[in-house]
Motif scaffolding. Structure first.
Motif, PDB file in Angstrom:
ATOM      1  N   HIS A  32      67.895  63.787  33.082  1.00 32.25           N
ATOM      2  CA  HIS A  32      68.330  64.422  34.331  1.00 32.25           C
ATOM      3  C   HIS A  32      67.637  63.845  35.567  1.00 32.25           C
ATOM      4  O   HIS A  32      67.765  64.418  36.656  1.00 32.25           O
ATOM      5  CB  HIS A  32      68.098  65.934  34.252  1.00 32.25           C
ATOM      6  N   LYS A  33      66.961  62.716  35.414  1.00 33.17           N
ATOM      7  CA  LYS A  33      66.296  62.096  36.559  1.00 33.17           C
ATOM      8  C   LYS A  33      67.301  61.245  37.341  1.00 33.17           C
ATOM      9  O   LYS A  33      67.250  60.011  37.359  1.00 33.17           O
ATOM     10  CB  LYS A  33      65.122  61.241  36.093  1.00 33.17           C
ATOM     11  N   VAL A  34      68.264  61.914  37.948  1.00 34.28           N
ATOM     12  CA  VAL A  34      69.292  61.244  38.746  1.00 34.28           C
ATOM     13  C   VAL A  34      69.471  62.023  40.045  1.00 34.28           C
ATOM     14  O   VAL A  34      69.242  63.235  40.097  1.00 34.28           O
ATOM     15  CB  VAL A  34      70.644  61.158  37.997  1.00 34.28           C
ATOM     16  N   VAL A  35      69.862  61.319  41.076  1.00 32.46           N
ATOM     17  CA  VAL A  35      70.086  61.932  42.391  1.00 32.46           C
ATOM     18  C   VAL A  35      71.370  61.355  42.995  1.00 32.46           C
ATOM     19  O   VAL A  35      71.835  60.296  42.581  1.00 32.46           O
ATOM     20  CB  VAL A  35      68.902  61.675  43.354  1.00 32.46           C
ATOM     21  N   PRO A  36      71.939  62.033  43.985  1.00 33.33           N
ATOM     22  CA  PRO A  36      73.137  61.489  44.640  1.00 33.33           C
ATOM     23  C   PRO A  36      72.811  60.218  45.413  1.00 33.33           C
ATOM     24  O   PRO A  36      71.666  59.963  45.795  1.00 33.33           O
ATOM     25  CB  PRO A  36      73.550  62.615  45.600  1.00 33.33           C
ATOM     26  N   THR A  37      73.837  59.428  45.655  1.00 31.96           N
ATOM     27  CA  THR A  37      73.691  58.241  46.504  1.00 31.96           C
ATOM     28  C   THR A  37      75.023  57.995  47.194  1.00 31.96           C
ATOM     29  O   THR A  37      75.952  58.795  47.111  1.00 31.96           O
ATOM     30  CB  THR A  37      73.250  57.017  45.683  1.00 31.96           C
ATOM     31  N   TRP A  38      75.102  56.875  47.900  1.00 31.27           N
ATOM     32  CA  TRP A  38      76.325  56.528  48.631  1.00 31.27           C
ATOM     33  C   TRP A  38      76.652  55.074  48.354  1.00 31.27           C
ATOM     34  O   TRP A  38      75.790  54.206  48.489  1.00 31.27           O
ATOM     35  CB  TRP A  38      76.133  56.734  50.135  1.00 31.27           C
ATOM     36  N   ASN A  39      77.876  54.799  47.962  1.00 33.50           N
ATOM     37  CA  ASN A  39      78.344  53.420  47.797  1.00 33.50           C
ATOM     38  C   ASN A  39      79.152  53.008  49.017  1.00 33.50           C
ATOM     39  O   ASN A  39      79.838  53.843  49.625  1.00 33.50           O
ATOM     40  CB  ASN A  39      79.202  53.280  46.537  1.00 33.50           C
ATOM     41  N   TYR A  40      79.107  51.720  49.350  1.00 35.90           N
ATOM     42  CA  TYR A  40      79.813  51.269  50.553  1.00 35.90           C
ATOM     43  C   TYR A  40      79.924  49.751  50.593  1.00 35.90           C
ATOM     44  O   TYR A  40      79.232  49.029  49.863  1.00 35.90           O
ATOM     45  CB  TYR A  40      79.086  51.758  51.813  1.00 35.90           C
ATOM     46  N   LEU A  41      80.799  49.292  51.473  1.00 35.20           N
ATOM     47  CA  LEU A  41      80.957  47.874  51.781  1.00 35.20           C
ATOM     48  C   LEU A  41      80.677  47.678  53.265  1.00 35.20           C
ATOM     49  O   LEU A  41      81.108  48.483  54.093  1.00 35.20           O
ATOM     50  CB  LEU A  41      82.377  47.397  51.468  1.00 35.20           C
ATOM     51  N   ALA A  42      79.975  46.612  53.604  1.00 32.59           N
ATOM     52  CA  ALA A  42      79.699  46.344  55.024  1.00 32.59           C
ATOM     53  C   ALA A  42      79.342  44.882  55.218  1.00 32.59           C
ATOM     54  O   ALA A  42      78.763  44.245  54.323  1.00 32.59           O
ATOM     55  CB  ALA A  42      78.563  47.225  55.541  1.00 32.59           C
ATOM     56  N   VAL A  43      79.692  44.357  56.383  1.00 34.59           N
ATOM     57  CA  VAL A  43      79.312  42.998  56.767  1.00 34.59           C
ATOM     58  C   VAL A  43      78.741  43.049  58.184  1.00 34.59           C
ATOM     59  O   VAL A  43      79.308  43.706  59.064  1.00 34.59           O
ATOM     60  CB  VAL A  43      80.521  42.031  56.736  1.00 34.59           C
ATOM     61  N   HIS A  44      77.619  42.364  58.387  1.00 39.31           N
ATOM     62  CA  HIS A  44      77.027  42.212  59.706  1.00 39.31           C
ATOM     63  C   HIS A  44      77.130  40.744  60.107  1.00 39.31           C
ATOM     64  O   HIS A  44      76.709  39.861  59.349  1.00 39.31           O
ATOM     65  CB  HIS A  44      75.561  42.637  59.713  1.00 39.31           C
ATOM     66  N   ALA A  45      77.690  40.493  61.274  1.00 40.45           N
ATOM     67  CA  ALA A  45      77.822  39.128  61.798  1.00 40.45           C
ATOM     68  C   ALA A  45      76.986  39.008  63.067  1.00 40.45           C
ATOM     69  O   ALA A  45      77.091  39.844  63.968  1.00 40.45           O
ATOM     70  CB  ALA A  45      79.281  38.812  62.091  1.00 40.45           C
ATOM     71  N   TYR A  46      76.168  37.957  63.137  1.00 42.80           N
ATOM     72  CA  TYR A  46      75.273  37.763  64.267  1.00 42.80           C
ATOM     73  C   TYR A  46      75.612  36.466  64.990  1.00 42.80           C
ATOM     74  O   TYR A  46      76.004  35.475  64.373  1.00 42.80           O
ATOM     75  CB  TYR A  46      73.816  37.677  63.793  1.00 42.80           C
ATOM     76  N   GLY A  47      75.427  36.466  66.301  1.00 39.38           N
ATOM     77  CA  GLY A  47      75.632  35.250  67.074  1.00 39.38           C
ATOM     78  C   GLY A  47      75.559  35.524  68.554  1.00 39.38           C
ATOM     79  O   GLY A  47      75.545  36.682  69.000  1.00 39.38           O
ATOM     80  N   ALA A  48      75.482  34.456  69.329  1.00 41.76           N
ATOM     81  CA  ALA A  48      75.493  34.550  70.785  1.00 41.76           C
ATOM     82  C   ALA A  48      76.916  34.282  71.271  1.00 41.76           C
ATOM     83  O   ALA A  48      77.551  33.305  70.861  1.00 41.76           O
ATOM     84  CB  ALA A  48      74.527  33.540  71.394  1.00 41.76           C
ATOM     85  N   ALA A  49      77.412  35.153  72.126  1.00 42.31           N
ATOM     86  CA  ALA A  49      78.807  35.068  72.566  1.00 42.31           C
ATOM     87  C   ALA A  49      78.953  34.286  73.866  1.00 42.31           C
ATOM     88  O   ALA A  49      78.024  34.200  74.667  1.00 42.31           O
ATOM     89  CB  ALA A  49      79.378  36.472  72.750  1.00 42.31           C
ATOM     90  N   GLU A  50      80.145  33.722  74.038  1.00 44.44           N
ATOM     91  CA  GLU A  50      80.531  33.084  75.293  1.00 44.44           C
ATOM     92  C   GLU A  50      81.559  33.996  75.962  1.00 44.44           C
ATOM     93  O   GLU A  50      82.542  34.404  75.338  1.00 44.44           O
ATOM     94  CB  GLU A  50      81.159  31.714  75.025  1.00 44.44           C
ATOM     95  N   VAL A  51      81.320  34.321  77.211  1.00 44.92           N
ATOM     96  CA  VAL A  51      82.229  35.211  77.937  1.00 44.92           C
ATOM     97  C   VAL A  51      83.437  34.434  78.435  1.00 44.92           C
ATOM     98  O   VAL A  51      83.323  33.293  78.899  1.00 44.92           O
ATOM     99  CB  VAL A  51      81.488  35.885  79.110  1.00 44.92           C
ATOM    100  N   ILE A  52      84.623  35.036  78.319  1.00 42.40           N
ATOM    101  CA  ILE A  52      85.882  34.414  78.755  1.00 42.40           C
ATOM    102  C   ILE A  52      86.500  35.270  79.854  1.00 42.40           C
ATOM    103  O   ILE A  52      86.752  36.458  79.662  1.00 42.40           O
ATOM    104  CB  ILE A  52      86.863  34.301  77.566  1.00 42.40           C
ATOM    105  N   GLN A  53      86.728  34.651  81.026  1.00 41.64           N
ATOM    106  CA  GLN A  53      87.287  35.397  82.151  1.00 41.64           C
ATOM    107  C   GLN A  53      88.543  34.755  82.739  1.00 41.64           C
ATOM    108  O   GLN A  53      89.209  35.365  83.585  1.00 41.64           O
ATOM    109  CB  GLN A  53      86.237  35.574  83.255  1.00 41.64           C
ATOM    110  N   ASP A  54      88.893  33.554  82.281  1.00 39.52           N
ATOM    111  CA  ASP A  54      90.079  32.902  82.828  1.00 39.52           C
ATOM    112  C   ASP A  54      91.342  33.521  82.249  1.00 39.52           C
ATOM    113  O   ASP A  54      91.376  33.963  81.088  1.00 39.52           O
ATOM    114  CB  ASP A  54      90.046  31.400  82.538  1.00 39.52           C
ATOM    115  N   GLY A  55      92.377  33.565  83.055  1.00 39.78           N
ATOM    116  CA  GLY A  55      93.636  34.192  82.664  1.00 39.78           C
ATOM    117  C   GLY A  55      94.229  33.664  81.376  1.00 39.78           C
ATOM    118  O   GLY A  55      94.570  34.456  80.476  1.00 39.78           O
ATOM    119  N   PRO A  56      94.385  32.339  81.229  1.00 41.80           N
ATOM    120  CA  PRO A  56      94.966  31.805  79.994  1.00 41.80           C
ATOM    121  C   PRO A  56      94.155  32.160  78.752  1.00 41.80           C
ATOM    122  O   PRO A  56      94.717  32.463  77.700  1.00 41.80           O
ATOM    123  CB  PRO A  56      94.982  30.290  80.243  1.00 41.80           C
ATOM    124  N   GLY A  57      92.830  32.106  78.877  1.00 37.31           N
ATOM    125  CA  GLY A  57      91.980  32.446  77.735  1.00 37.31           C
ATOM    126  C   GLY A  57      92.127  33.896  77.329  1.00 37.31           C
ATOM    127  O   GLY A  57      92.199  34.220  76.142  1.00 37.31           O
TER     128      GLY A  57
END
Length: 209
Positions: free
Chosen positions: A97-122
């Motif tokens: 009986h040495k069991v406890v609840p837990t939570w299963n899940y899927l997740a992805v973390h993506a890291y990086g430096a972004a470039e901002v886009i402000q031109d109309g076509p972009g």
């Protein structure tokens, strides 16, 4: 993120699949304004760069784009299905009986430096591709070109886009891999007997273990 070894996912195709299946990502940044987070739909180009590139946009009134403009590292969270795991799912509970609840899940973390886009076509390219992705499969898909061009021009002036080449990826695939084969099957069957769509999704993923 904290991620114990049995639950770490390193397969790039699986990581990309989880990202593509996540309809709403969370963009997290830290700057002079402290921690900021926005829930946004994004485009994931898996063929651009070593780990892929993410495109999206924010409202111009959302000050988070100014943090992106500074070139600091940002985090995108792609959360997948999750489920409560009851100790009653484990056959081993009958012996120990040495069991406890837990939570299963899927997740992805993506890291990086972004470039901002402000031109109309972009910006038009980003919103058009996003629209096409989510209109796909409809009997009469709506396109950006369906709206008056001057109206779209005004809407584009109210947003700021970004392009984020992914520098590193972390994946969590917590599906009871730290338990015995019997307990894993017990969890899978327990989730599969549920009517909850997320539980059923995780049960399907567990079949591939």
């Amino acid at each position: 993120m904290y991620n114990s070894k049995p639950h770490q996912e390193h397969d790039l195709d699986r990581l990309h699949q989880q990202m593509l299946e996540t309809r709403l990502a969370v963009l997290v940044t830290y700057g002079e304004q402290g921690l900021l987070a926005s829930h946004i739909p994004v485009l994931v180009d898996t063929g651009e760069g070593e780990f892929g590139t993410v495109y999206g946009h924010l409202a111009r009134a959302n000050r988070q784009w100014q943090v992106l403009e500074q070139g600091t590292e940002a985090l995108l969270v792609f959360a997948g299905a999750d489920a409560y795991v009851s100790p009653s799912y484990y056959p081993s509970k009958l012996d120990n009986h040495k069991v406890v609840p837990t939570w299963n899940y899927l997740a992805v973390h993506a890291y990086g430096a972004a470039e901002v886009i402000q031109d109309g076509p972009g910006l038009l390219d980003i919103v058009s591709r996003l629209t096409d992705r989510h209109e796909q499969g409809r009997s009469a898909p709506w396109t950006v070109a369906d709206a008056p061009s001057d109206y779209i021009d005004g809407m584009l002036r109210a947003i700021v886009g970004f392009r984020l080449p992914i520098a590193r990826l972390q994946g969590a695939r917590k599906l009871s891999q730290n338990r015995s084969a019997e307990d894993i099957e017990g969890v899978r069957q327990g989730l599969a007997s549920s009517t909850d769509p997320l539980n059923l999704q995780l049960a399907a993923h567990m079949r591939a273990l």
